[in-house]
Design a protein around this motif. Structure first.
Motif, short mmCIF file in Angstrom:
data_model
loop_
_atom_site.label_atom_id
_atom_site.label_comp_id
_atom_site.label_asym_id
_atom_site.label_seq_id
_atom_site.Cartn_x
_atom_site.Cartn_y
_atom_site.Cartn_z
N ASN A 33 61.48 -31.77 24.42
CA ASN A 33 60.94 -30.42 24.23
C ASN A 33 61.97 -29.31 24.40
O ASN A 33 61.65 -28.21 24.87
CB ASN A 33 59.78 -30.16 25.21
CG ASN A 33 58.49 -30.83 24.78
OD1 ASN A 33 58.35 -31.24 23.63
ND2 ASN A 33 57.54 -30.94 25.70
N HIS A 50 61.06 -26.00 22.96
CA HIS A 50 60.24 -25.13 23.80
C HIS A 50 61.13 -24.28 24.71
O HIS A 50 60.85 -23.10 24.94
CB HIS A 50 59.28 -25.95 24.67
CG HIS A 50 58.18 -26.59 23.89
ND1 HIS A 50 57.33 -27.52 24.45
CD2 HIS A 50 57.79 -26.45 22.61
CE1 HIS A 50 56.46 -27.93 23.53
NE2 HIS A 50 56.73 -27.29 22.41
N GLU A 107 62.69 -21.53 22.60
CA GLU A 107 61.67 -20.52 22.29
C GLU A 107 61.36 -19.67 23.51
O GLU A 107 61.22 -18.43 23.42
CB GLU A 107 60.41 -21.19 21.75
CG GLU A 107 60.58 -21.80 20.36
CD GLU A 107 59.38 -22.64 19.95
OE1 GLU A 107 58.26 -22.34 20.42
OE2 GLU A 107 59.56 -23.59 19.17
N GLY A 145 54.44 -27.91 27.66
CA GLY A 145 54.10 -27.30 26.38
C GLY A 145 53.72 -25.84 26.45
O GLY A 145 53.57 -25.19 25.41
N ILE A 186 54.80 -22.51 26.62
CA ILE A 186 56.05 -21.77 26.45
C ILE A 186 56.03 -20.45 27.21
O ILE A 186 57.04 -20.04 27.79
CB ILE A 186 56.31 -21.54 24.94
CG1 ILE A 186 56.57 -22.90 24.25
CG2 ILE A 186 57.51 -20.61 24.72
CD1 ILE A 186 56.61 -22.83 22.75
#
Length: 360
Positions: free
Chosen positions: A207, A210, A213, A316, A318
Protein backbone atom coordinates in the motif's frame (compact mmCIF):
# COMPACT_ATOMS: atom_id res chain seq x y z
CA UNK A 1 23.72 -33.13 10.60
CA UNK A 2 23.26 -31.83 7.05
CA UNK A 3 20.49 -29.26 6.48
CA UNK A 4 19.47 -27.95 3.06
CA UNK A 5 17.46 -24.71 2.88
CA UNK A 6 15.02 -23.83 0.11
CA UNK A 7 12.06 -21.49 -0.39
CA UNK A 8 14.29 -18.41 -0.43
CA UNK A 9 15.66 -16.62 -3.49
CA UNK A 10 19.02 -16.76 -1.79
CA UNK A 11 21.55 -14.93 0.36
CA UNK A 12 23.28 -12.49 0.75
CA UNK A 13 21.99 -9.08 -0.36
CA UNK A 14 18.84 -10.29 -2.12
CA UNK A 15 15.64 -8.31 -1.62
CA UNK A 16 12.83 -9.83 0.44
CA UNK A 17 11.72 -10.56 3.99
CA UNK A 18 12.38 -14.31 3.76
CA UNK A 19 15.78 -13.56 2.24
CA UNK A 20 16.70 -11.21 5.10
CA UNK A 21 15.46 -13.81 7.59
CA UNK A 22 17.66 -16.53 6.06
CA UNK A 23 20.69 -14.25 5.73
CA UNK A 24 20.61 -13.49 9.44
CA UNK A 25 19.57 -16.92 10.71
CA UNK A 26 21.63 -19.55 8.92
CA UNK A 27 25.16 -18.17 9.40
CA UNK A 28 24.43 -18.17 13.13
CA UNK A 29 23.27 -21.79 12.98
CA UNK A 30 26.30 -22.76 10.88
CA UNK A 31 28.51 -21.23 13.58
CA UNK A 32 27.05 -23.78 16.00
CA UNK A 33 28.57 -26.58 13.92
CA UNK A 34 25.64 -27.48 11.66
CA UNK A 35 26.25 -28.27 7.98
CA UNK A 36 23.99 -25.72 6.23
CA UNK A 37 23.48 -25.39 2.48
CA UNK A 38 21.23 -22.71 0.99
CA UNK A 39 19.95 -23.43 -2.53
CA UNK A 40 19.74 -20.13 -4.41
CA UNK A 41 17.77 -19.10 -7.50
CA UNK A 42 20.48 -18.25 -10.02
CA UNK A 43 18.50 -15.48 -11.71
CA UNK A 44 18.65 -13.39 -8.51
CA UNK A 45 22.32 -14.01 -7.74
CA UNK A 46 24.81 -11.28 -8.57
CA UNK A 47 27.91 -12.90 -7.09
CA UNK A 48 30.04 -16.02 -7.53
CA UNK A 49 30.09 -17.03 -3.87
CA UNK A 50 30.21 -20.71 -2.94
CA UNK A 51 30.02 -19.97 0.78
CA UNK A 52 28.76 -17.11 2.95
CA UNK A 53 29.71 -16.90 6.63
CA UNK A 54 29.99 -20.67 6.94
CA UNK A 55 26.85 -21.40 4.87
CA UNK A 56 27.39 -23.36 1.65
CA UNK A 57 25.70 -21.89 -1.43
CA UNK A 58 24.44 -23.78 -4.48
CA UNK A 59 22.85 -21.95 -7.41
CA UNK A 60 20.19 -23.61 -9.56
CA UNK A 61 18.73 -22.29 -12.81
CA UNK A 62 15.03 -21.45 -12.63
CA UNK A 63 12.81 -19.36 -14.90
CA UNK A 64 12.25 -15.88 -13.48
CA UNK A 65 8.46 -16.07 -13.66
CA UNK A 66 6.55 -15.15 -10.51
CA UNK A 67 3.76 -17.69 -11.11
CA UNK A 68 5.91 -20.82 -11.00
CA UNK A 69 9.58 -20.04 -10.33
CA UNK A 70 9.30 -20.90 -6.61
CA UNK A 71 7.76 -24.31 -7.15
CA UNK A 72 10.20 -25.31 -9.92
CA UNK A 73 13.15 -24.15 -7.85
CA UNK A 74 11.91 -25.99 -4.76
CA UNK A 75 11.46 -29.24 -6.70
CA UNK A 76 15.01 -28.99 -8.08
CA UNK A 77 16.32 -28.05 -4.63
CA UNK A 78 14.69 -31.08 -3.01
CA UNK A 79 16.21 -33.40 -5.64
CA UNK A 80 19.57 -31.69 -5.02
CA UNK A 81 19.13 -32.13 -1.26
CA UNK A 82 18.61 -35.86 -1.75
CA UNK A 83 21.80 -36.11 -3.82
CA UNK A 84 23.64 -34.27 -1.02
CA UNK A 85 22.33 -36.84 1.49
CA UNK A 86 20.56 -34.15 3.49
CA UNK A 87 19.07 -35.14 6.82
CA UNK A 88 16.68 -32.18 6.91
CA UNK A 89 15.16 -29.95 4.25
CA UNK A 90 14.13 -26.61 5.72
CA UNK A 91 11.42 -25.09 3.50
CA UNK A 92 10.48 -21.42 3.81
CA UNK A 93 7.07 -20.00 2.85
CA UNK A 94 3.81 -21.66 1.88
CA UNK A 95 4.33 -21.76 -1.90
CA UNK A 96 7.45 -23.93 -1.74
CA UNK A 97 5.83 -25.97 1.08
CA UNK A 98 3.57 -27.52 -1.57
CA UNK A 99 6.41 -30.00 -2.19
CA UNK A 100 6.84 -31.05 1.45
CA UNK A 101 5.41 -34.54 0.68
CA UNK A 102 8.04 -35.03 -2.04
CA UNK A 103 10.87 -34.44 0.42
CA UNK A 104 9.25 -36.82 2.92
CA UNK A 105 8.76 -39.52 0.26
CA UNK A 106 12.46 -39.22 -0.57
CA UNK A 107 13.27 -40.08 3.04
CA UNK A 108 14.23 -36.63 4.33
CA UNK A 109 12.81 -34.87 7.35
CA UNK A 110 11.24 -31.46 6.80
CA UNK A 111 11.09 -28.25 8.80
CA UNK A 112 8.58 -25.77 7.38
CA UNK A 113 8.67 -22.09 8.35
CA UNK A 114 5.37 -20.33 7.70
CA UNK A 115 6.12 -16.65 7.04
CA UNK A 116 2.52 -15.59 6.45
CA UNK A 117 -0.63 -16.42 4.49
CA UNK A 118 0.65 -15.29 1.09
CA UNK A 119 -2.68 -16.16 -0.55
CA UNK A 120 -3.95 -12.89 0.96
CA UNK A 121 -1.50 -10.91 -1.16
CA UNK A 122 -3.13 -8.79 -3.85
CA UNK A 123 -0.65 -9.78 -6.57
CA UNK A 124 -1.86 -13.38 -6.86
CA UNK A 125 -4.68 -14.53 -9.14
CA UNK A 126 -7.33 -17.12 -8.30
CA UNK A 127 -5.35 -20.21 -9.35
CA UNK A 128 -2.20 -19.01 -7.58
CA UNK A 129 -4.17 -18.41 -4.38
CA UNK A 130 -5.56 -21.95 -4.54
CA UNK A 131 -2.04 -23.36 -4.95
CA UNK A 132 -0.72 -21.26 -2.07
CA UNK A 133 -3.50 -22.49 0.21
CA UNK A 134 -2.67 -26.05 -0.84
CA UNK A 135 0.99 -25.35 -0.08
CA UNK A 136 0.05 -24.19 3.40
CA UNK A 137 -1.95 -27.41 3.90
CA UNK A 138 0.85 -29.65 2.61
CA UNK A 139 3.50 -27.95 4.72
CA UNK A 140 1.41 -27.91 7.88
CA UNK A 141 0.20 -31.49 7.46
CA UNK A 142 3.35 -33.28 6.32
CA UNK A 143 6.32 -31.36 7.78
CA UNK A 144 7.94 -33.01 10.79
CA UNK A 145 8.22 -29.64 12.51
CA UNK A 146 6.50 -26.33 11.76
CA UNK A 147 7.81 -22.89 12.74
CA UNK A 148 5.50 -19.86 12.77
CA UNK A 149 6.75 -16.28 13.08
CA UNK A 150 3.68 -14.88 14.85
CA UNK A 151 0.76 -15.88 17.04
CA UNK A 152 -1.55 -14.78 14.24
CA UNK A 153 -0.12 -17.52 11.98
CA UNK A 154 -0.11 -20.06 14.81
CA UNK A 155 -3.81 -19.50 15.40
CA UNK A 156 -4.53 -19.93 11.68
CA UNK A 157 -2.83 -23.35 11.65
CA UNK A 158 -4.62 -24.49 14.79
CA UNK A 159 -8.01 -23.41 13.44
CA UNK A 160 -7.58 -24.72 9.88
CA UNK A 161 -5.49 -27.86 10.40
CA UNK A 162 -5.63 -28.55 14.14
CA UNK A 163 -1.82 -28.47 14.25
CA UNK A 164 -1.12 -27.50 17.86
CA UNK A 165 2.60 -28.29 18.13
CA UNK A 166 4.01 -25.44 16.02
CA UNK A 167 7.04 -23.55 17.32
CA UNK A 168 6.50 -19.81 17.71
CA UNK A 169 9.82 -18.18 16.81
CA UNK A 170 9.68 -14.51 15.88
CA UNK A 171 11.60 -12.75 13.14
CA UNK A 172 14.67 -10.99 14.44
CA UNK A 173 16.56 -7.77 14.01
CA UNK A 174 20.27 -6.97 14.23
CA UNK A 175 21.86 -4.25 16.33
CA UNK A 176 21.43 -0.91 14.53
CA UNK A 177 24.43 0.47 12.67
CA UNK A 178 24.27 4.17 13.38
CA UNK A 179 26.00 6.02 10.58
CA UNK A 180 26.10 9.16 8.48
CA UNK A 181 26.37 9.34 4.71
CA UNK A 182 26.27 13.02 3.69
CA UNK A 183 27.31 12.28 0.10
CA UNK A 184 24.36 9.94 -0.33
CA UNK A 185 21.96 12.43 1.24
CA UNK A 186 23.24 15.11 -1.13
CA UNK A 187 22.71 12.72 -4.03
CA UNK A 188 19.10 12.10 -2.93
CA UNK A 189 18.43 15.76 -2.14
CA UNK A 190 17.35 15.15 1.45
CA UNK A 191 18.39 16.43 4.89
CA UNK A 192 18.83 14.69 8.23
CA UNK A 193 15.60 14.54 10.20
CA UNK A 194 13.57 16.02 7.37
CA UNK A 195 12.10 12.98 5.68
CA UNK A 196 9.54 10.25 6.28
CA UNK A 197 10.78 6.75 5.37
CA UNK A 198 8.91 3.88 3.74
CA UNK A 199 10.93 0.71 3.17
CA UNK A 200 9.64 -2.43 1.43
CA UNK A 201 9.05 -4.14 -1.89
CA UNK A 202 6.89 -2.30 -4.42
CA UNK A 203 3.95 -4.73 -4.42
CA UNK A 204 0.24 -3.93 -4.04
CA UNK A 205 -0.27 -5.28 -0.51
CA UNK A 206 2.37 -2.89 0.90
CA UNK A 207 0.00 0.00 0.00
CA UNK A 208 2.79 2.46 -0.74
CA UNK A 209 0.40 4.26 -3.09
CA UNK A 210 -1.71 5.07 0.00
CA UNK A 211 1.37 6.54 1.67
CA UNK A 212 2.14 8.72 -1.36
CA UNK A 213 -1.49 9.88 -1.55
CA UNK A 214 -1.61 10.63 2.18
CA UNK A 215 1.68 12.55 2.05
CA UNK A 216 0.40 14.63 -0.86
CA UNK A 217 -2.50 15.85 1.31
CA UNK A 218 -0.42 17.36 4.12
CA UNK A 219 1.64 20.48 4.74
CA UNK A 220 5.05 18.81 4.87
CA UNK A 221 6.93 21.89 6.19
CA UNK A 222 9.95 21.02 4.06
CA UNK A 223 9.89 17.30 4.89
CA UNK A 224 10.18 14.81 2.06
CA UNK A 225 8.93 11.27 1.60
CA UNK A 226 11.59 8.65 0.83
CA UNK A 227 10.67 5.19 -0.48
CA UNK A 228 13.49 2.65 -0.20
CA UNK A 229 12.88 -0.50 -2.23
CA UNK A 230 11.84 -1.79 -5.62
CA UNK A 231 10.10 -4.77 -7.18
CA UNK A 232 11.31 -8.18 -8.35
CA UNK A 233 8.97 -8.06 -11.33
CA UNK A 234 8.24 -4.71 -12.99
CA UNK A 235 4.49 -4.66 -13.56
CA UNK A 236 1.60 -2.22 -13.89
CA UNK A 237 1.45 -1.60 -10.15
CA UNK A 238 5.15 -0.82 -9.70
CA UNK A 239 5.20 1.38 -12.80
CA UNK A 240 2.14 3.32 -11.63
CA UNK A 241 3.57 3.68 -8.12
CA UNK A 242 6.84 5.12 -9.43
CA UNK A 243 4.93 7.48 -11.73
CA UNK A 244 2.71 8.64 -8.85
CA UNK A 245 5.74 9.08 -6.61
CA UNK A 246 7.59 11.21 -9.14
CA UNK A 247 4.50 13.37 -9.71
CA UNK A 248 4.48 14.21 -5.98
CA UNK A 249 8.22 14.73 -5.56
CA UNK A 250 8.81 11.51 -3.64
CA UNK A 251 12.44 10.35 -3.42
CA UNK A 252 12.95 6.81 -4.80
CA UNK A 253 16.19 5.12 -3.76
CA UNK A 254 15.78 1.71 -5.43
CA UNK A 255 16.86 -1.43 -3.59
CA UNK A 256 19.61 -0.55 -1.11
CA UNK A 257 21.53 -2.31 1.66
CA UNK A 258 24.47 -1.51 3.91
CA UNK A 259 25.62 2.02 4.71
CA UNK A 260 23.03 3.72 2.50
CA UNK A 261 20.14 1.98 4.22
CA UNK A 262 21.64 2.38 7.69
CA UNK A 263 22.10 6.12 7.16
CA UNK A 264 18.46 6.47 6.09
CA UNK A 265 17.29 4.60 9.20
CA UNK A 266 19.65 6.60 11.43
CA UNK A 267 18.34 9.98 10.33
CA UNK A 268 14.66 9.52 9.43
CA UNK A 269 11.96 11.46 11.22
CA UNK A 270 9.49 8.59 11.09
CA UNK A 271 8.94 5.16 9.53
CA UNK A 272 5.63 4.23 7.88
CA UNK A 273 4.28 0.79 6.97
CA UNK A 274 0.76 0.96 5.48
CA UNK A 275 0.49 -2.74 4.47
CA UNK A 276 -2.70 -4.75 4.12
CA UNK A 277 -0.74 -8.00 4.57
CA UNK A 278 2.35 -9.00 6.59
CA UNK A 279 3.75 -12.03 8.38
CA UNK A 280 5.91 -10.24 10.94
CA UNK A 281 7.53 -7.29 9.14
CA UNK A 282 11.32 -7.20 9.50
CA UNK A 283 11.33 -3.66 8.08
CA UNK A 284 9.22 -2.50 11.02
CA UNK A 285 11.50 -4.26 13.50
CA UNK A 286 14.52 -2.61 11.86
CA UNK A 287 12.92 0.83 12.20
CA UNK A 288 12.15 0.09 15.86
CA UNK A 289 15.76 -0.95 16.48
CA UNK A 290 16.78 2.57 15.35
CA UNK A 291 14.27 4.00 17.87
CA UNK A 292 12.25 5.67 15.15
CA UNK A 293 8.67 6.81 15.69
CA UNK A 294 6.47 4.58 13.51
CA UNK A 295 3.06 4.77 11.88
CA UNK A 296 1.60 1.41 10.85
CA UNK A 297 -1.65 -0.10 9.59
CA UNK A 298 -3.85 -1.94 12.08
CA UNK A 299 -3.55 -5.41 10.50
CA UNK A 300 -3.14 -8.38 12.90
CA UNK A 301 0.59 -8.89 12.22
CA UNK A 302 1.35 -5.25 13.05
CA UNK A 303 -0.93 -5.24 16.09
CA UNK A 304 0.93 -8.27 17.44
CA UNK A 305 4.09 -6.18 17.76
CA UNK A 306 2.24 -4.41 20.58
CA UNK A 307 2.92 -0.75 19.85
CA UNK A 308 1.07 2.15 21.46
CA UNK A 309 -2.44 2.47 20.02
CA UNK A 310 -1.86 5.97 18.64
CA UNK A 311 0.68 4.73 16.07
CA UNK A 312 -1.89 2.54 14.32
CA UNK A 313 -4.30 3.68 11.62
CA UNK A 314 -7.14 1.84 9.89
CA UNK A 315 -5.69 -0.01 6.92
CA UNK A 316 -6.66 1.77 3.70
CA UNK A 317 -7.80 4.93 5.46
CA UNK A 318 -5.76 7.56 3.63
CA UNK A 319 -7.21 10.53 5.54
CA UNK A 320 -6.35 8.97 8.91
CA UNK A 321 -2.84 8.18 7.68
CA UNK A 322 -2.46 11.78 6.44
CA UNK A 323 -3.54 13.12 9.85
CA UNK A 324 -0.95 10.97 11.61
CA UNK A 325 1.76 12.09 9.19
CA UNK A 326 0.81 15.73 9.78
CA UNK A 327 0.90 15.23 13.54
CA UNK A 328 4.34 13.63 13.36
CA UNK A 329 5.77 16.46 11.27
CA UNK A 330 4.35 19.18 13.54
CA UNK A 331 5.53 17.81 16.88
CA UNK A 332 9.16 17.76 18.09
CA UNK A 333 11.15 14.66 17.10
CA UNK A 334 11.71 12.17 19.91
CA UNK A 335 13.38 8.76 19.80
CA UNK A 336 11.26 5.86 21.08
CA UNK A 337 12.61 3.12 23.36
CA UNK A 338 11.16 -0.25 22.30
CA UNK A 339 11.57 -3.63 24.00
CA UNK A 340 13.41 -5.66 21.35
CA UNK A 341 14.40 -8.64 23.54
CA UNK A 342 12.27 -11.25 21.76
CA UNK A 343 13.65 -10.25 18.34
CA UNK A 344 17.27 -11.23 19.13
CA UNK A 345 18.78 -13.27 16.27
CA UNK A 346 21.16 -15.19 18.54
CA UNK A 347 18.24 -16.45 20.63
CA UNK A 348 16.25 -17.23 17.48
CA UNK A 349 19.14 -19.24 16.01
CA UNK A 350 19.38 -21.24 19.24
CA UNK A 351 15.64 -22.00 19.16
CA UNK A 352 15.84 -23.26 15.55
CA UNK A 353 18.97 -25.28 16.36
CA UNK A 354 17.11 -27.02 19.17
CA UNK A 355 14.40 -28.07 16.70
CA UNK A 356 17.05 -29.62 14.44
CA UNK A 357 18.61 -31.36 17.44
CA UNK A 358 15.37 -33.04 18.48
CA UNK A 359 14.95 -34.37 14.92
CA UNK A 360 18.27 -36.26 15.02
Amino acid sequence: MKIVVTGTRGIPNIMGGVETHCEELFPRIAAKGYDITVIRRKSYVKDSLKEYKGVKLIDLETPKKKSFEAIIHTFKAIIKAKSLHADIVHIHAIGPALLTPVARLLGMKVVFTHHGPDYDRDKWGKIAKIMLKLGERMGTTFANEVIVISNVINNILIKKYNRKDCHLIYNGVTEPEICENPEYFKELGIEKGKYILGMCRFVPEKNLHHLVEAFSKINAHGCKLVLAGDTDFEDEYSRNLKKLAKEHGVVLTGFIRGKKLHSLLTNARCFVLPSSHEGLPIALLEAMSYKLPVIVSDIPANLEVGLNTEVYFEVGNIDELAAKLQNNIQKPFKKIEYNMAKYNWENIAEQVSQIYLKMK
